[in-house]
Design a protein around this motif. Structure first.
Motif, PDB file in Angstrom:
ATOM      1  N   LEU A  27     -12.875 -43.009  -4.485  1.00  0.00           N
ATOM      2  CA  LEU A  27     -11.613 -43.743  -4.517  1.00  0.00           C
ATOM      3  C   LEU A  27     -10.409 -42.821  -4.641  1.00  0.00           C
ATOM      4  N   VAL A  28     -10.452 -41.924  -5.601  1.00  0.00           N
ATOM      5  CA  VAL A  28      -9.288 -41.093  -5.848  1.00  0.00           C
ATOM      6  C   VAL A  28      -9.725 -39.769  -6.466  1.00  0.00           C
ATOM      7  N   LYS A  29      -9.109 -38.705  -6.003  1.00  0.00           N
ATOM      8  CA  LYS A  29      -9.286 -37.371  -6.575  1.00  0.00           C
ATOM      9  C   LYS A  29      -8.027 -37.073  -7.369  1.00  0.00           C
ATOM     10  N   GLU A  30      -8.173 -36.920  -8.688  1.00  0.00           N
ATOM     11  CA  GLU A  30      -6.981 -36.726  -9.514  1.00  0.00           C
ATOM     12  C   GLU A  30      -7.089 -35.468 -10.362  1.00  0.00           C
ATOM     13  N   PRO A  31      -5.962 -34.801 -10.602  1.00  0.00           N
ATOM     14  CA  PRO A  31      -5.969 -33.576 -11.410  1.00  0.00           C
ATOM     15  C   PRO A  31      -6.391 -33.857 -12.845  1.00  0.00           C
ATOM     16  N   MET A  54      -6.501 -49.130  -3.286  1.00  0.00           N
ATOM     17  CA  MET A  54      -5.711 -48.595  -4.391  1.00  0.00           C
ATOM     18  C   MET A  54      -5.645 -47.072  -4.380  1.00  0.00           C
ATOM     19  N   THR A  55      -6.397 -46.418  -3.513  1.00  0.00           N
ATOM     20  CA  THR A  55      -6.522 -44.966  -3.545  1.00  0.00           C
ATOM     21  C   THR A  55      -5.168 -44.263  -3.465  1.00  0.00           C
ATOM     22  N   ASP A  56      -4.350 -44.617  -2.485  1.00  0.00           N
ATOM     23  CA  ASP A  56      -3.055 -43.953  -2.320  1.00  0.00           C
ATOM     24  C   ASP A  56      -2.151 -44.170  -3.512  1.00  0.00           C
ATOM     25  N   ARG A  57      -2.170 -45.389  -4.066  1.00  0.00           N
ATOM     26  CA  ARG A  57      -1.315 -45.714  -5.193  1.00  0.00           C
ATOM     27  C   ARG A  57      -1.672 -44.896  -6.429  1.00  0.00           C
ATOM     28  N   LEU A  58      -2.984 -44.726  -6.695  1.00  0.00           N
ATOM     29  CA  LEU A  58      -3.430 -44.019  -7.883  1.00  0.00           C
ATOM     30  C   LEU A  58      -3.325 -42.511  -7.738  1.00  0.00           C
ATOM     31  N   SER A  59      -3.227 -42.036  -6.505  1.00  0.00           N
ATOM     32  CA  SER A  59      -3.153 -40.590  -6.281  1.00  0.00           C
ATOM     33  C   SER A  59      -1.765 -40.044  -6.480  1.00  0.00           C
ATOM     34  N   ALA A  73     -11.902 -46.120 -16.311  1.00  0.00           N
ATOM     35  CA  ALA A  73     -11.725 -47.012 -15.157  1.00  0.00           C
ATOM     36  C   ALA A  73     -11.263 -48.386 -15.600  1.00  0.00           C
ATOM     37  N   SER A  74     -11.761 -48.841 -16.752  1.00  0.00           N
ATOM     38  CA  SER A  74     -11.335 -50.138 -17.285  1.00  0.00           C
ATOM     39  C   SER A  74      -9.851 -50.130 -17.605  1.00  0.00           C
ATOM     40  N   ILE A  75      -9.341 -48.981 -18.028  1.00  0.00           N
ATOM     41  CA  ILE A  75      -7.931 -48.859 -18.393  1.00  0.00           C
ATOM     42  C   ILE A  75      -7.041 -48.663 -17.175  1.00  0.00           C
ATOM     43  N   THR A  76      -7.506 -47.856 -16.214  1.00  0.00           N
ATOM     44  CA  THR A  76      -6.627 -47.451 -15.113  1.00  0.00           C
ATOM     45  C   THR A  76      -6.840 -48.219 -13.814  1.00  0.00           C
ATOM     46  N   LEU A  77      -8.063 -48.674 -13.536  1.00  0.00           N
ATOM     47  CA  LEU A  77      -8.344 -49.341 -12.263  1.00  0.00           C
ATOM     48  C   LEU A  77      -8.371 -50.864 -12.362  1.00  0.00           C
ATOM     49  N   ILE A  78      -9.052 -51.368 -13.381  1.00  0.00           N
ATOM     50  CA  ILE A  78      -9.230 -52.815 -13.496  1.00  0.00           C
ATOM     51  C   ILE A  78      -7.907 -53.575 -13.529  1.00  0.00           C
ATOM     52  N   PRO A  79      -6.883 -53.132 -14.298  1.00  0.00           N
ATOM     53  CA  PRO A  79      -5.612 -53.875 -14.290  1.00  0.00           C
ATOM     54  C   PRO A  79      -5.003 -53.987 -12.901  1.00  0.00           C
ATOM     55  N   SER A  80      -5.121 -52.919 -12.097  1.00  0.00           N
ATOM     56  CA  SER A  80      -4.565 -52.959 -10.739  1.00  0.00           C
ATOM     57  C   SER A  80      -5.341 -53.920  -9.848  1.00  0.00           C
ATOM     58  N   ILE A  81      -6.663 -53.944  -9.990  1.00  0.00           N
ATOM     59  CA  ILE A  81      -7.483 -54.875  -9.214  1.00  0.00           C
ATOM     60  C   ILE A  81      -7.123 -56.314  -9.576  1.00  0.00           C
ATOM     61  N   ILE A  99      -8.272 -29.306 -28.360  1.00  0.00           N
ATOM     62  CA  ILE A  99      -7.675 -29.503 -27.043  1.00  0.00           C
ATOM     63  C   ILE A  99      -8.689 -30.204 -26.147  1.00  0.00           C
ATOM     64  N   ALA A 100      -8.213 -30.762 -25.037  1.00  0.00           N
ATOM     65  CA  ALA A 100      -9.114 -31.456 -24.121  1.00  0.00           C
ATOM     66  C   ALA A 100      -8.494 -31.515 -22.739  1.00  0.00           C
ATOM     67  N   PHE A 101      -9.308 -31.842 -21.751  1.00  0.00           N
ATOM     68  CA  PHE A 101      -8.814 -32.091 -20.399  1.00  0.00           C
ATOM     69  C   PHE A 101      -8.997 -33.572 -20.091  1.00  0.00           C
ATOM     70  N   ILE A 102      -7.914 -34.178 -19.629  1.00  0.00           N
ATOM     71  CA  ILE A 102      -7.839 -35.624 -19.452  1.00  0.00           C
ATOM     72  C   ILE A 102      -7.403 -35.938 -18.019  1.00  0.00           C
ATOM     73  N   PRO A 103      -7.988 -36.962 -17.372  1.00  0.00           N
ATOM     74  CA  PRO A 103      -7.543 -37.344 -16.025  1.00  0.00           C
ATOM     75  C   PRO A 103      -6.060 -37.731 -16.012  1.00  0.00           C
ATOM     76  N   GLN A 104      -5.392 -37.381 -14.932  1.00  0.00           N
ATOM     77  CA  GLN A 104      -3.952 -37.624 -14.804  1.00  0.00           C
ATOM     78  C   GLN A 104      -3.598 -39.102 -14.941  1.00  0.00           C
ATOM     79  N   SER A 105      -4.517 -39.989 -14.542  1.00  0.00           N
ATOM     80  CA  SER A 105      -4.228 -41.426 -14.589  1.00  0.00           C
ATOM     81  C   SER A 105      -3.957 -41.927 -16.006  1.00  0.00           C
ATOM     82  N   PHE A 106      -4.339 -41.155 -17.018  1.00  0.00           N
ATOM     83  CA  PHE A 106      -4.072 -41.569 -18.396  1.00  0.00           C
ATOM     84  C   PHE A 106      -2.576 -41.585 -18.701  1.00  0.00           C
TER      85      PHE A 106
END
Length: 300
Positions: free
Chosen positions: A160-164, A294-299, A101-109, A239-246
């Motif tokens: 806030l956001v549901k992401e793959p 920010m929900t629509d933008r991040l989705s 969240a610090s990487i993906t949300l805070i900069p936008s806020i 291998i790993a699973f990572i949120p799309q926002s990365f």
């Protein structure tokens, strides 16, 4: 009982020592010790006990500590609210976040705050979900931005956001030659997982999906955040699973291949949490409003 005494008392509790608290408060130790004794006399209780040179908070002292933190936080919020009404929205908003969240949300806020020319300072602390929840209940932060989902009567939770969730593979992995990768193809792979400290998180989603597919994944690493994990994948550790926002980090660092599986649909949730009945200053309310928008933008 006044605010100065309460601030001194909470500082002693948090430092676990009168001498350390005195240094933090920029005062001598004897006056601080006398202040604590007067507070005990005024309330007719014992707030601290000494055991083998250690200062232990009594049960009633713990109760006073939590109530004092609430009073001090409310006092600070009242001052911010008055300043906000007089000079427009201004103040400091304390946010507890996961690393992602610090990487993906805070900069936008922060970008929205600057674009609207708001006099708001963000004070951000990264930590595990349990740490964020504890700091929220102790009035040390105003809001939390988290991935874990857990229900509690005292929490207000805003999704806030549901992401793959995307599959991260090492750059030379043999599965990259396939036109389509399924979860079944990962049966014999080494998984790098994000540990869940409380509630439901990424690792729970993956474990449940693998078990539904008919296998239990081989886990070679448990970590608390996704960023170190994705960097280890890049080096071939597994291998790993990572949120799309990365994917937002692609311009700043070269990420390993990130792929979306055609089935099953795997998702992670970014949520905002607050204490339900706590007073929220105009600055906190504004940051909450910006975060929700920010929900629509991040989705996308």
């Amino acid at each position: 009982m006044n605010l100065h005494r309460l601030r001194c008392f909470t500082q002693v509790v948090e430092e676990g020592s009168v001498s350390k608290a005195a240094k933090k408060l920029n005062m001598a130790q004897p006056p601080l010790s006398m202040l604590i004794r007067k507070l005990e006399e005024e309330l007719d209780v014992t707030l601290f006990e000494r055991y083998k040179k250690r200062l232990l908070v009594t049960e009633v002292g713990t109760l006073l500590y939590h109530r004092a933190k609430e009073i001090l936080s409310m006092s600070d919020n009242i001052q911010q609210e008055i300043e906000g009404f007089g000079n427009g929205i201004k103040g400091t908003v304390r946010i507890g976040t996961s690393t992602s969240a610090s990487i993906t949300l805070i900069p936008s806020i922060l970008e929205d705050i600057q674009r609207q020319q708001l006099d708001i300072t963000l004070e951000v602390r990264e930590g595990k979900y349990t740490d964020i929840l504890r700091e929220l209940r102790n009035n040390e932060i105003d809001i939390g931005l988290v991935r874990n989902t857990s229900l509690a009567d005292d929490l207000e939770i805003v999704e806030l956001v549901k992401e793959p969730l995307l599959l991260a593979l090492p750059p030379s992995h043999h599965l990259l030659t396939k036109s389509s990768i399924t979860l079944q193809d990962l049966r014999y792979e080494s998984f790098l997982m994000q540990r869940t400290t409380l509630g439901h998180n990424i690792s729970d989603v993956i474990l449940e999906a693998c078990q539904a597919t008919g296998f239990i994944p081989a886990i070679s690493y448990w970590g608390t955040t996704s960023l170190p994990i994705v960097l280890m994948v890049k080096k071939g550790a597994g291998i790993a699973f990572i949120p799309q926002s990365f994917r937002q980090l692609h311009d700043d660092m070269e990420l390993p291949p990130l792929l979306k599986l055609p089935s099953p649909d795997l998702y992670s949730y970014q949520s905002l949490i607050m204490l339900r009945d706590r007073f929220k200053s105009p600055a906190v309310q504004k940051v909450v409003e910006l975060t929700k928008h920010m929900t629509d933008r991040l989705s996308t």
